[in-house]
Design a protein around this motif. Structure first.
Motif, PDB file in Angstrom:
ATOM      1  N   ILE A  18      -8.120   0.525  -2.995  1.00  0.00           N
ATOM      2  CA  ILE A  18      -8.513   0.039  -1.670  1.00  0.00           C
ATOM      3  C   ILE A  18      -9.248   1.105  -0.860  1.00  0.00           C
ATOM      4  CG2 ILE A  18      -6.616  -1.643  -1.604  1.00  0.00           C
ATOM      5  CD1 ILE A  18      -5.188   0.321   0.345  1.00  0.00           C
ATOM      6  N   ILE A  43     -12.076  -4.033   6.754  1.00  0.00           N
ATOM      7  CA  ILE A  43     -11.175  -3.316   7.658  1.00  0.00           C
ATOM      8  C   ILE A  43     -11.812  -3.393   9.043  1.00  0.00           C
ATOM      9  CG2 ILE A  43      -9.981  -1.140   8.125  1.00  0.00           C
ATOM     10  CD1 ILE A  43     -10.819  -0.229   5.265  1.00  0.00           C
ATOM     11  N   MET A  58     -13.580  -7.903   1.023  1.00  0.00           N
ATOM     12  CA  MET A  58     -12.566  -7.114   1.709  1.00  0.00           C
ATOM     13  C   MET A  58     -13.165  -6.545   2.990  1.00  0.00           C
ATOM     14  SD  MET A  58     -11.717  -3.662   2.267  1.00  0.00           S
ATOM     15  CE  MET A  58     -10.746  -2.334   1.582  1.00  0.00           C
ATOM     16  N   MET A  83      -3.742  -5.740   7.728  1.00  0.00           N
ATOM     17  CA  MET A  83      -2.916  -4.574   7.437  1.00  0.00           C
ATOM     18  C   MET A  83      -1.636  -4.706   8.271  1.00  0.00           C
ATOM     19  SD  MET A  83      -6.246  -1.962   7.328  1.00  0.00           S
ATOM     20  CE  MET A  83      -5.360  -0.630   8.042  1.00  0.00           C
ATOM     21  N   SER A  84      -0.856  -3.626   8.362  1.00  0.00           N
ATOM     22  CA  SER A  84       0.435  -3.757   9.047  1.00  0.00           C
ATOM     23  C   SER A  84       0.315  -4.360  10.450  1.00  0.00           C
ATOM     24  CB  SER A  84       1.139  -2.397   9.151  1.00  0.00           C
ATOM     25  OG  SER A  84       1.553  -1.979   7.869  1.00  0.00           O
ATOM     26  N   LEU A 135      -7.507   6.993   6.793  1.00  0.00           N
ATOM     27  CA  LEU A 135      -7.945   5.747   6.163  1.00  0.00           C
ATOM     28  C   LEU A 135      -9.109   6.055   5.238  1.00  0.00           C
ATOM     29  CD1 LEU A 135      -7.974   2.808   8.698  1.00  0.00           C
ATOM     30  CD2 LEU A 135      -6.575   3.116   6.683  1.00  0.00           C
ATOM     31  N   ARG A 162       3.153   7.396   7.380  1.00  0.00           N
ATOM     32  CA  ARG A 162       2.682   8.372   6.398  1.00  0.00           C
ATOM     33  C   ARG A 162       2.530   9.730   7.055  1.00  0.00           C
ATOM     34  NH1 ARG A 162      -0.174   3.575   5.361  1.00  0.00           N
ATOM     35  NH2 ARG A 162      -1.694   4.069   6.947  1.00  0.00           N
ATOM     36  N   ASN A 218      -5.379   4.319  -2.264  1.00  0.00           N
ATOM     37  CA  ASN A 218      -6.735   4.551  -1.773  1.00  0.00           C
ATOM     38  C   ASN A 218      -7.418   5.773  -2.388  1.00  0.00           C
ATOM     39  OD1 ASN A 218      -5.221   6.448  -0.372  1.00  0.00           O
ATOM     40  ND2 ASN A 218      -6.549   6.361   1.431  1.00  0.00           N
ATOM     41  N   ARG A 242      -3.025  -6.259   2.897  1.00  0.00           N
ATOM     42  CA  ARG A 242      -2.741  -4.897   2.409  1.00  0.00           C
ATOM     43  C   ARG A 242      -1.830  -4.210   3.412  1.00  0.00           C
ATOM     44  NH1 ARG A 242      -8.241  -5.429   3.052  1.00  0.00           N
ATOM     45  NH2 ARG A 242      -8.010  -3.887   4.718  1.00  0.00           N
ATOM     46  N   VAL A 243      -0.561  -4.108   3.082  1.00  0.00           N
ATOM     47  CA  VAL A 243       0.420  -3.633   4.056  1.00  0.00           C
ATOM     48  C   VAL A 243       1.097  -2.361   3.555  1.00  0.00           C
ATOM     49  CG1 VAL A 243       2.513  -4.214   5.322  1.00  0.00           C
ATOM     50  CG2 VAL A 243       0.794  -5.986   4.887  1.00  0.00           C
ATOM     51  N   GLY A 244       0.964  -1.281   4.323  1.00  0.00           N
ATOM     52  CA  GLY A 244       1.592  -0.012   3.976  1.00  0.00           C
ATOM     53  C   GLY A 244       2.738   0.338   4.911  1.00  0.00           C
ATOM     54  N   THR A 245       2.388   0.710   6.125  1.00  0.00           N
ATOM     55  CA  THR A 245       3.366   1.233   7.086  1.00  0.00           C
ATOM     56  C   THR A 245       4.546   0.295   7.316  1.00  0.00           C
ATOM     57  OG1 THR A 245       1.506   2.332   8.170  1.00  0.00           O
ATOM     58  CG2 THR A 245       3.570   2.235   9.395  1.00  0.00           C
ATOM     59  N   LYS A 252       0.070   4.447  -0.797  1.00  0.00           N
ATOM     60  CA  LYS A 252      -0.592   5.759  -0.685  1.00  0.00           C
ATOM     61  C   LYS A 252       0.280   6.743   0.083  1.00  0.00           C
ATOM     62  CE  LYS A 252      -3.152   4.436   3.467  1.00  0.00           C
ATOM     63  NZ  LYS A 252      -4.351   3.726   3.947  1.00  0.00           N
ATOM     64  N   VAL A 310       0.846  -1.197   0.000  1.00  0.00           N
ATOM     65  CA  VAL A 310       0.000   0.000   0.000  1.00  0.00           C
ATOM     66  C   VAL A 310       0.881   1.248   0.000  1.00  0.00           C
ATOM     67  CG1 VAL A 310      -1.773   1.288   1.242  1.00  0.00           C
ATOM     68  CG2 VAL A 310      -1.890  -1.214   1.141  1.00  0.00           C
TER      69      VAL A 310
HETATM   70  C1  LIG Z   1      -3.863   2.481   4.333  1.00  0.00           C
HETATM   71  C2  LIG Z   1      -4.605   1.221   4.174  1.00  0.00           C
HETATM   72  C3  LIG Z   1      -3.986  -0.009   4.435  1.00  0.00           C
HETATM   73  C4  LIG Z   1      -2.550  -0.140   4.942  1.00  0.00           C
HETATM   74  O1  LIG Z   1      -2.511   0.220   6.276  1.00  0.00           O
HETATM   75  P1  LIG Z   1      -1.143   0.040   7.120  1.00  0.00           P
HETATM   76  O2  LIG Z   1      -1.615   0.017   8.521  1.00  0.00           O
HETATM   77  O3  LIG Z   1      -0.311   1.230   6.798  1.00  0.00           O
HETATM   78  O4  LIG Z   1      -0.506  -1.222   6.697  1.00  0.00           O
HETATM   79  C5  LIG Z   1      -4.721  -1.162   4.221  1.00  0.00           C
HETATM   80  N1  LIG Z   1      -5.999  -1.117   3.793  1.00  0.00           N
HETATM   81  C6  LIG Z   1      -6.625   0.047   3.536  1.00  0.00           C
HETATM   82  C7  LIG Z   1      -8.034   0.026   3.071  1.00  0.00           C
HETATM   83  C8  LIG Z   1      -5.954   1.249   3.721  1.00  0.00           C
HETATM   84  O5  LIG Z   1      -6.594   2.410   3.461  1.00  0.00           O
END
Ligand SMILES: *Cc1c(COP(=O)(O)O)cnc(C)c1O
Length: 232
Positions: free
Chosen positions: A86, A170, A168, A200-201, A232, A225, A62, A216-219, A41, A39
């Motif tokens: 996402i 969250i 999907m 996620m992370s 989100l 960020r 996103n 879905r892994v960003g951080t 973003k 991820v």
């Molecule tokens: C930002 C986001 C993520 C990633 O989140 P992290 O905690 O940074 O890994 C995953 N899914 C969605 C829908 C997001 O908006």
């Protein structure tokens, strides 16, 4: 964890891939059963390129506008990459989204389903879709409510003829994610949907145990960020 240079991004990416492989093994799942959606973003192309150069091809964004600014150039260099939307999709952004993304993970309401169906038939581009389920029934969060999900999934497939491939979610931020993951996995099984995007992370290893096919892994890859304007 430092998160400033591209080489840190690559180190963190490899660490996440190793964790994923261990979690797959611990859950008795085959190697590569779970796809990592990186991820990206809020992060610039300079931080994404190291992953592309290392062979990673699957990314999530996103916001349509932000993705439009970053990804066409990256895609012209790496035509085989796969980009997932996402974040919430407004009906008036559907044309751009269908042109830019490969998978829409946030299909969650009839108006959007109708707009996607119309744009896919107009453009001839058929994108796989995931239905987002608001498993915690949180008022501020996108996603179809769990009690409405069965009917909505059926409508997406039959009334709008959309290529729905999965679900999907969250989970609520402070909650134990396990029951939410289990609920989503159960719903996917009942509808014979192969894709399950969850984790996620903070909780992707638990999502692997619960049957996720996509995390879905960003951080954990790109670092923190900038907080302003990118919730989100
Ligand atoms: C930002 C986001 C993520 C990633 O989140 P992290 O905690 O940074 O890994 C995953 N899914 C969605 C829908 C997001 O908006």
């Amino acid at each position: 964890m430092t998160d400033n240079s591209p080489s840190d991004v690559l180190d963190q990416y490899h660490a996440v891939m190793n964790e994923l492989a261990s979690a797959e093994a611990a859950a008795g799942r085959s190697v590569g059963a779970v796809q990592l959606v990186a991820v990206s973003k809020t992060h610039p192309a300079s931080r994404i390129l190291p992953l592309l150069k290392a062979g990673h091809r699957l990314f999530g964004e996103n916001r349509v506008q932000e993705a439009e600014a970053k990804w066409p150039a990256l895609r012209s260099a790496y035509s085989d990459l796969e980009l997932h939307l996402i974040g919430p999709l407004q009906s008036n952004k559907v044309r751009e989204a269908v042109a830019l993304f490969d998978v829409i993970e946030t299909l969650d309401r009839p108006k959007l389903a109708a707009a996607l169906a119309a744009e896919m038939s107009r453009s001839g581009r058929r994108l796989r879709c995931l239905v987002q389920v608001n498993t915690g029934a949180e008022p501020q969060k996108a996603g179809v409510l769990p009690e409405a999900a069965d009917a909505f999934i059926e409508d997406c497939r039959h009334r709008w003829q959309l290529p729905v491939e999965g679900l999907m979610c969250i989970p609520p931020q402070e909650a134990d994610p396990a029951p939410h993951f289990a609920q989503l996995a159960d719903m996917a099984r009942r509808h014979a949907l192969p894709m399950l995007s969850m984790g996620m992370s903070g909780d992707y290893l638990r999502a692997v145990a619960a049957g996720a096919t996509h995390v879905r892994v960003g951080t954990a890859i790109f670092g923190h960020r900038a907080p302003v304007g990118f919730g989100l």
